[in-house]
Every structure is written in C-alpha cells, then in structure tokens.
Motif scaffolding. Structure first.
Motif, PDB file in Angstrom:
ATOM      1  N   ILE A 269       0.835  -1.200   0.000  1.00 36.77           N
ATOM      2  CA  ILE A 269       0.000   0.000   0.000  1.00 36.77           C
ATOM      3  C   ILE A 269       0.868   1.247   0.000  1.00 36.77           C
ATOM      4  O   ILE A 269       1.726   1.412   0.869  1.00 36.77           O
ATOM      5  CB  ILE A 269      -0.930   0.021   1.243  1.00 36.77           C
ATOM      6  N   GLU A 270       0.622   2.113  -0.967  1.00 38.23           N
ATOM      7  CA  GLU A 270       1.372   3.373  -1.035  1.00 38.23           C
ATOM      8  C   GLU A 270       0.458   4.528  -0.624  1.00 38.23           C
ATOM      9  O   GLU A 270      -0.654   4.682  -1.142  1.00 38.23           O
ATOM     10  CB  GLU A 270       1.902   3.595  -2.456  1.00 38.23           C
ATOM     11  N   ALA A 271       0.968   5.370   0.274  1.00 42.15           N
ATOM     12  CA  ALA A 271       0.163   6.470   0.810  1.00 42.15           C
ATOM     13  C   ALA A 271      -0.398   7.363  -0.301  1.00 42.15           C
ATOM     14  O   ALA A 271      -1.605   7.637  -0.363  1.00 42.15           O
ATOM     15  CB  ALA A 271       1.013   7.304   1.766  1.00 42.15           C
TER      16      ALA A 271
ATOM     17  N   PHE B 271      10.592   3.927   1.203  1.00 46.12           N
ATOM     18  CA  PHE B 271      10.371   5.337   0.900  1.00 46.12           C
ATOM     19  C   PHE B 271      10.316   5.560  -0.605  1.00 46.12           C
ATOM     20  O   PHE B 271      11.296   5.929  -1.237  1.00 46.12           O
ATOM     21  CB  PHE B 271      11.451   6.206   1.551  1.00 46.12           C
ATOM     22  N   ASP B 272       9.122   5.328  -1.149  1.00 44.28           N
ATOM     23  CA  ASP B 272       8.921   5.594  -2.581  1.00 44.28           C
ATOM     24  C   ASP B 272       8.686   7.104  -2.705  1.00 44.28           C
ATOM     25  O   ASP B 272       7.564   7.562  -2.925  1.00 44.28           O
ATOM     26  CB  ASP B 272       7.735   4.777  -3.097  1.00 44.28           C
ATOM     27  N   ALA B 273       9.759   7.864  -2.526  1.00 46.74           N
ATOM     28  CA  ALA B 273       9.636   9.317  -2.403  1.00 46.74           C
ATOM     29  C   ALA B 273      10.864   9.987  -3.018  1.00 46.74           C
ATOM     30  O   ALA B 273      11.951   9.415  -3.038  1.00 46.74           O
ATOM     31  CB  ALA B 273       9.531   9.700  -0.930  1.00 46.74           C
TER      32      ALA B 273
ATOM     33  N   VAL C 251       4.554  -1.572   2.600  1.00 41.96           N
ATOM     34  CA  VAL C 251       4.073  -0.196   2.478  1.00 41.96           C
ATOM     35  C   VAL C 251       5.073   0.636   1.676  1.00 41.96           C
ATOM     36  O   VAL C 251       6.282   0.546   1.920  1.00 41.96           O
ATOM     37  CB  VAL C 251       3.895   0.434   3.884  1.00 41.96           C
ATOM     38  N   ASP C 252       4.573   1.435   0.736  1.00 43.83           N
ATOM     39  CA  ASP C 252       5.390   2.480   0.128  1.00 43.83           C
ATOM     40  C   ASP C 252       5.069   3.764   0.883  1.00 43.83           C
ATOM     41  O   ASP C 252       3.996   4.367   0.717  1.00 43.83           O
ATOM     42  CB  ASP C 252       5.103   2.622  -1.376  1.00 43.83           C
ATOM     43  N   ALA C 253       6.008   4.144   1.755  1.00 45.03           N
ATOM     44  CA  ALA C 253       5.764   5.235   2.695  1.00 45.03           C
ATOM     45  C   ALA C 253       6.158   6.558   2.050  1.00 45.03           C
ATOM     46  O   ALA C 253       7.332   6.847   1.890  1.00 45.03           O
ATOM     47  CB  ALA C 253       6.571   4.991   3.966  1.00 45.03           C
TER      48      ALA C 253
HETATM   49 CO    CO Z   1       5.259   2.802  -5.144  1.00 46.40          CO
END
Ligand code: CO
Ligand code: XUL
Length: 438
Positions: free
Chosen positions: A267-269, A338-340, A295-297
C-alpha cells in the motif's frame, strides 16, 4: 571513508533536543517499542529509482539533480557506481533494505539478451555488496511502463508480443529475486489500465493480467523463489483507469481469479489518496483481509492532484499507519519503502539524507505514539463499546446469522425508535492530539 559521500559520517540518534540536522530525533534503531526493536517494526527501505536515479526533471523542465554516480557513458560502469553509492547511502543512514526495478539497476540494452547480460553483471556486484554490508533486498520488480513498447500496457497490451516481452522481463526479475534473496516481489501495474473504451476490451485485458500473474506464481514455484508476491494498487496515472485501483479492487480481482492466496498488497500512501481514500483506509482494507504485506511510505500534496511522491512528514498519517501495522503484529516480510523523491529544487546531495532522516523520524514517532494508543486501548475500547449492541441479544443473534427480516420488524414494533448515540469524533480527535503532543 565513503567514495560518494566523503563528508558523511553514520547518522546517529541524538534525541529530540538535538540541533544537528544530520541526526535522528526520534528513530533509535535499537530502542524497544511494544516488545520489538524499532528497526524490526519499521524495516525501512530506500527506493533506488527516486534516490539514485531521480533527475528532478518534470513535464516543464529538465534535470536539476546531476549525481556523480550517474556520470559517464558505459551503462554497466554507471550501474556499478550507483550500487556503490546506494550501499554507502544505506550504511550512513543505517537502513537495512533497498528496492529496485530492473531498469533502475542498469539501463536497458538494445535487445532482451543485451539487457539481461547487463543485469547479470550488476547483480553479481549487488550480491557481493549485500554480503559485505548486510543490506538486503526488500523487493524488486520489473519496469513494464517506461519503454515505448508498453504505451498500451504490458500484460494488458492488445499485442501478445508485448505481453511476451513483459513476461520475459518478469521471468528475469524473479531469477534475480531468488539470486539476491529478495523478501518480496512487487507488481505495480504501471500501464495496466486504459484511457478509452472506444478501443478497449476490458474483460479480455483483465483476464490477461490474471493469466500473467498466474504465470509468475508458477515460475516462482518452479525456481524455488519463496518471497511474498505483492500488488501495489494505484487508481490512475499513467492511465486514466488503472485496473489495480485500490486495495478493495485488487482483492476483488485476485479473489475472482483464484489468485488470492498467492498475493498480499503493497500500500502506497500517495496512491491511496489519489483514490480518494486516506492512507489508513487502504491499509485497513488490506489488513482486515489479512493481506497487508508492505508499504510504500510517502505522501502527496493535498493541493496537487497527482502522485508527488514526497517524503513523509505527516505525523497523523504515520501514527495511524503504524497503528494498523501494530495491530496486525507487524509487516512480516514487508517493510516501509520510501517511494519518495526530493523536490527538484532540493539540489544538495545532503538533501537526500535530510529527506530520509525526516521520513524515518516521522515513522519512528508514529510508531511510539501508535504503540501508546494501542497499549492504553483508548480507541479499541471506544470502538468495542460502540458496537456493544451486537454483543448480546438481537445483535448477537444477527451476527450468528439467526435473524430474519420478520424478526427485525417484530423487534422494532416492540422497541420503537432507536435512541441517537454520538460518534464522538471530535473527542477522539482531541485524544489523538493529546497522544501526539505528549
Ligand atoms: Co510505489
Ligand atoms: C509508481 C510507483 C512505483 C512502484 C514500483 O507510482 O509507486 O514506483 O512502487 O513500480
């Protein structure tokens, strides 16, 4: 001494009073929270694509973030330099995991054969660095959306030849997953969706997607890859209608196609908020179905309607996310990836560290607050009482499936109008703030 970060020393926990920007204020890896070390609950991971391959380019402007490890011409040399930078970066931060797409670890070649040859050289080095540093692969995935061949989708492409190419990429990445001991393998359906029904057979495309996932399950079994398969929902962008819209849609899809037991969700925010859900909503949908895997945070921007992939700084979000995660006893083989990406104006190399430090602190603080909330059982007891009418009498019989519409009518005829009860939302918000500010 680090090659790419010569000025950096390992980032340490210095506590909330510290004025050193390159220190953790809340994240103390070894600190015990709810019976486990922080690092075991949080299982942080660095996203290779944003942190090492992100250039800062956007639809209106060119790259702003030249990185020393991306300089040069030979793709395999660049790839190996990037690996050096990535493992140094993880060591400085004390992060145990990383994640990548095939096309992040080395640029695609002119043919599948050439691409795979490059991958083999780079994976050899990655394996060696994993061994030397103890940094592990949380998950890998295949990029089935950037190359022009995937303009109309990968496994949902109307052309079986493109479907085959996507399959070949996944086959290779499953072999790499096995080779590098990946703990999970992710499918994000980048262009698995459509823009107009005028040219689309939606049912056929979705059946093809299911067939594709089934082939991956079979191949993983064949080669003995035992990591957890994850699907990462996203409602739109790049296509208008993505087939993996949100957690509920994906669970329905997997159930319908008999694939449910092989998958969990990542789940990505920012994907949840694009689907007009809160982060905690999609986490809860996955969790209550026993399918929250990772999680993709990150976080989006409430004023921008796209996937801005910002580093998480919202303590409400991280607290409520960790609350769901704590309640299900952790993420198992998953983690917080951290997909950021840093903003394109954040041009110092140091900004990459600052961004990760802030994100790690945000989730560490979220974990501590969530664990206090959970320990004190404030929300749990409120929620339990709210449904108390289902614990006995009519409610209990409803839950046991022993009641008919006739019985319900008889109940109302006898008892009359139900009394209104307050949901106490404002009081609960105040309590949450009390815990956050304590
Ligand atoms: Co992602
Ligand atoms: C895109 C996205 C991807 C996946 C992996 O929005 O989140 O980076 O996480 O393919």
């Amino acid at each position: 001494m680090y090659t790419y970060f010569p000025k950096m020393k390992p980032v340490l926990f210095e506590g909330p009073q510290s004025r050193n920007p390159l220190s953790f204020k809340w994240y103390d890896a070894e600190q015990k929270v709810a019976g486990r070390r922080m690092k075991e609950w949080l299982r942080f991971s660095i996203a290779y694509w944003h942190t090492f391959k992100g250039t800062g380019s956007d639809p209106f402007g060119a790259a702003t973030l030249p990185r020393p490890w991306n300089a040069g011409h030979d793709p395999v040399t660049i790839a190996k330099n990037t690996l050096t930078a990535a493992f140094e970066f993880a060591e400085v931060l004390g992060v145990d995991y990383y994640c990548f797409h095939d096309r992040d670890i080395v640029a695609e070649g002119a043919s599948l054969r050439e691409s795979n040859r490059r991958i083999d050289q780079v994976v050899k080095r990655a394996r060696q660095l994993q061994k030397e540093t103890g940094v592990k692969l949380l998950w890998n995935t295949a990029n089935l959306f950037s190359h022009p061949r995937y303009a109309h989708g990968a496994s949902t492409n109307p052309d079986a030849h493109v479907f085959a190419y996507a399959g070949a990429q996944v086959k290779k990445m499953l072999e790499v997953a096995k080779e590098l001991g990946a703990e999970n393998y992710v499918f994000w359906g980048g262009r698995e969706g459509y823009d107009t029904l005028l040219n689309t057979d939606m049912k056929r495309e979705q059946d093809h997607l299911a067939a594709f996932l089934g082939m991956a399950v079979d191949y993983a079994k064949e080669i003995g890859f035992e990591g957890q398969f994850l699907i990462e929902p996203k409602p739109r962008e790049p296509t208008k209608h993505q087939y993996d819209f949100d957690a509920a849609t994906v669970i329905g899809f997997l159930t319908r196609h008999g694939l449910r037991k092989h998958f969990k969700l990542n789940i990505e925010a920012n994907h949840a908020t694009l689907a007009a859900h809160t982060f905690e909503h999609d986490l809860m949908v996955a969790s209550m179905n026993g399918m929250l895997g990772s999680v993709d945070a990150n976080q989006g921007d409430p004023l921008l309607g796209w996937d801005t992939d910002q580093f998480p700084s919202d303590l409400y979000g991280s607290t409520l996310a960790m609350y769901v995660i704590l309640r299900q006893g952790g993420l198992g083989s998953g983690g917080l990836n951290f997909d950021a990406k840093v903003r394109r104006g954040s041009t110092d190399l140091e900004d990459l560290f600052l961004a990760h430090i802030g994100a790690m602190d945000t989730f560490a603080r979220g974990l501590v607050v969530a664990s206090k909330l959970h320990q004190d059982g404030v929300l749990e007891s409120f929620i339990r009482n709210r449904y108390a009418s289902f614990d006995a009498g009519l409610g209990a019989r409803i839950e046991k499936g022993r009641v008919t519409l006739r019985d319900l009518e008889a109940h109302v005829l006898k008892q009359g109008e139900p009394k209104p009860t307050s949901g106490k939302q404002e009081m609960l918000e105040n309590i949450l703030n009390q815990y956050l500010l304590a």
